[in-house]
Design an enzyme around this catalytic site. Structure first.
Site, short mmCIF file in Angstrom:
data_model
loop_
_atom_site.label_atom_id
_atom_site.label_comp_id
_atom_site.label_asym_id
_atom_site.label_seq_id
_atom_site.Cartn_x
_atom_site.Cartn_y
_atom_site.Cartn_z
N PRO A 83 0.82 -1.22 0.00
CA PRO A 83 0.00 0.00 0.00
C PRO A 83 0.85 1.26 0.00
CG PRO A 83 -0.96 -1.61 1.46
CD PRO A 83 0.36 -2.18 1.02
N CYS A 84 0.48 2.17 -0.91
CA CYS A 84 1.32 3.35 -1.14
C CYS A 84 0.72 4.65 -0.66
CB CYS A 84 1.64 3.47 -2.63
SG CYS A 84 0.17 3.73 -3.66
#
Length: 355
Positions: A83-84
Site C-alpha cells: 500500500p502506497c
C-alpha cells in the site's frame, strides 16, 4: 521458479511473469497470492487460472500463523506492490505511523520466515524521499539485516511502451550469498530497447490514441453541468493548468472515478479521438468553447490497457459482476505490467535471477 504475490490487486506482477515465462521460456509459476479487496479478488480470479494456488487472504492475519507460512509451497521469488497511499504526495504521508504503512513489515515477516532468493517490490516515487529519506533507509536496513543486497530506482511506465507518466520506486533484493549485481532504471531501459517486439507478448502503445475506442457508451461522457468544473484551472486556493487530450496520460489514480479536474485525471474529446490525435481542440479553444463539445473519461478497459493489461481484462471482470467504480480503483492501484516485465527481462537475461 515459484512465485508468491503479496498485495496482489489485479495481478500486475503475475501478468508480467506469465508473459516473460512465455517469451523467454523461463518458467515463473505463481503458487500463492494475498489480497483482501473482494472486488480485486474477483477480477484476479476472472482473469487468471488460480486452481491449486493458495489464496492467502489478509496478509496481516496470515503471517500470524507460523504453520500456514511453513505450509506454503517452496518459492524463490516474492513480489509485492505494498500500500502506497500513506507515502504518496497525494496522501497524508504518515508513513510507518499509519496502519497501511505497516504493511512493509508484513512483507518482512514473510521474508524472515522463508528467505526467498529474490524480492521485488513497488511503491510510489515519494517513498524514496519520504520523511527526509528515513523511510527508505528503514526498508533498506530491514532487507539488508535479513541477508539481502538491495538495489532500487525510480521507473517511468512511459519508458516501457505505455503512454502514461507513472513514476514508481522499484526495489529489488537478492540474497547476499548469490553475489553482487547492477540494477537501475537506465540499465533496464537499455535492455528493454533491445527487445524484438515481434517476439514479445507485451502490448506496446505510442500514444493514448492507440487505446482509446472511437465509440463508447454515453455514460462515459461528461455532462453539460460537470464539464466547466472538470475543465477549470481551479479556485482561489488551488490553481493548476487543466488540459485534456493528453497523448501521454497522467498517472492513473485509484479515485479517478470521482471525477477530478483535468489537471489530475484524463479526459478526451471526440475531436481528438476521431482525428486519431491530429486535432487537439484545447490548443485553439477557450474553456467555454471546450465545454460545448463532447468530452469523455476513460473506460475501465482503456484504464487497464494503459497499465499494460489485455483488452479483454475489463470484460472478464465485468462478466464476474465487478462494477466500473471498482475497476477504476483497481486500475489506479495496479502495478504497470510493462514496467515489471522490463525489470524481469533485464534481471533474467543478465542472469541476476536464475532458475
Amino acid at each position: 521458479m515459484n512465485h508468491v504475490e503479496l498485495f496482489a490487486g489485479i495481478g500486475g506482477f503475475r501478468r508480467a511473469m506469465d508473459l516473460i515465462s512465455h517469451d523467454l521460456g523461463f518458467l515463473i509459476q505463481t503458487v500463492a497470492y494475498s489480497e483482501i479487496d473482494k472486488n480485486a479478488i474477483t477480477s484476479y480470479n476472472a482473469n487468471y487460472n488460480t486452481n491449486g494456488e493458495v489464496a492467502m487472504g489478509n496478509i496481516v492475519e496470515f503471517v500470524k500463523d507460523a504453520r500456514a507460512m511453513r505450509a506454503l509451497p517452496p518459492y524463490d521469488l516474492l513480489s509485492g506492490g505494498f500500500p502506497c497511499q500513506t507515502f504518496s504526495m497525494m496522501g497524508s504521508q504518515e508513513g510507518f505511523e499509519e496502519e497501511r504503512g505497516q504493511m512493509f513489515f508484513r512483507i518482512m515477516d514473510m521474508i524472515n520466515a522463508r528467505h526467498p532468493r529474490y524480492v521485488l517490490l513497488e511503491n510510489v516515487k515519494n517513498l524514496m524521499r519520504h520523511d527526509g529519506g528515513n523511510t527508505i533507509a528503514v526498508i533498506r536496513k530491514e532487507l539488508e539485516d535479513a541477508g539481502y543486497i538491495v538495489k532500487m530506482d525510480v521507473f517511468n511506465s512511459n519508458n516501457f511502451g505505455l503512454p502514461q507518466k507513472r513514476n514508481r520506486a522499484i526495489i529489488f533484493a537478492r540474497r547476499r550469498n548469490l553475489g553482487n549485481f547492477e540494477f537501475n532504471a537506465d540499465l533496464v531501459r537499455d535492455a528493454f530497447a533491445q527487445i524484438n517486439k515481434d517476439h514479445c507478448s507485451l502490448n506496446f502503445y505510442d500514444s493514448t490514441i492507440d487505446v482509446l475506442d472511437r465509440e463508447v457508451e454515453g455514460k462515459y461522457y461528461l455532462s453539460e453541468k460537470i464539464k466547466p468544473t472538470i475543465l477549470s484551472n481551479g479556485s482561489a486556493g488551488f490553481k493548476s493548468k487543466s488540459e485534456i487530450d493528453q497523448a501521454v496520460a497522467r498517472p492513473l489514480t485509484a479515485s479517478m472515478h470521482k471525477m477530478h479536474r483535468a489537471c489530475q485525471d484524463n479526459y478526451y474529446s471526440d475531436l481528438f479521438i476521431l482525428s486519431h490525435g491530429v486535432e487537439r481542440p484545447s490548443e485553439r479553444m477557450t474553456k467555454e468553447e471546450l465545454a460545448r463539445i463532447p468530452i469523455r473519461k476513460l473506460t475501465p478497459k482503456e484504464a487497464f490497457m494503459l497499465q499494460g493489461f489485455p483488452n479483454n481484462f475489463a470484460n472478464n471482470a465485468g462478466r464476474a459482476k465487478v462494477a466500473n467504480g471498482a475497476m477504476y480503483k483497481q486500475a489506479g492501484n495496479a502495478v504497470s505490467v510493462n514496467t515489471i516485465y522490463a525489470v524481469l527481462y533485464y534481471l533474467i537475461t543478465n542472469r541476476i535471477i536464475r532458475e
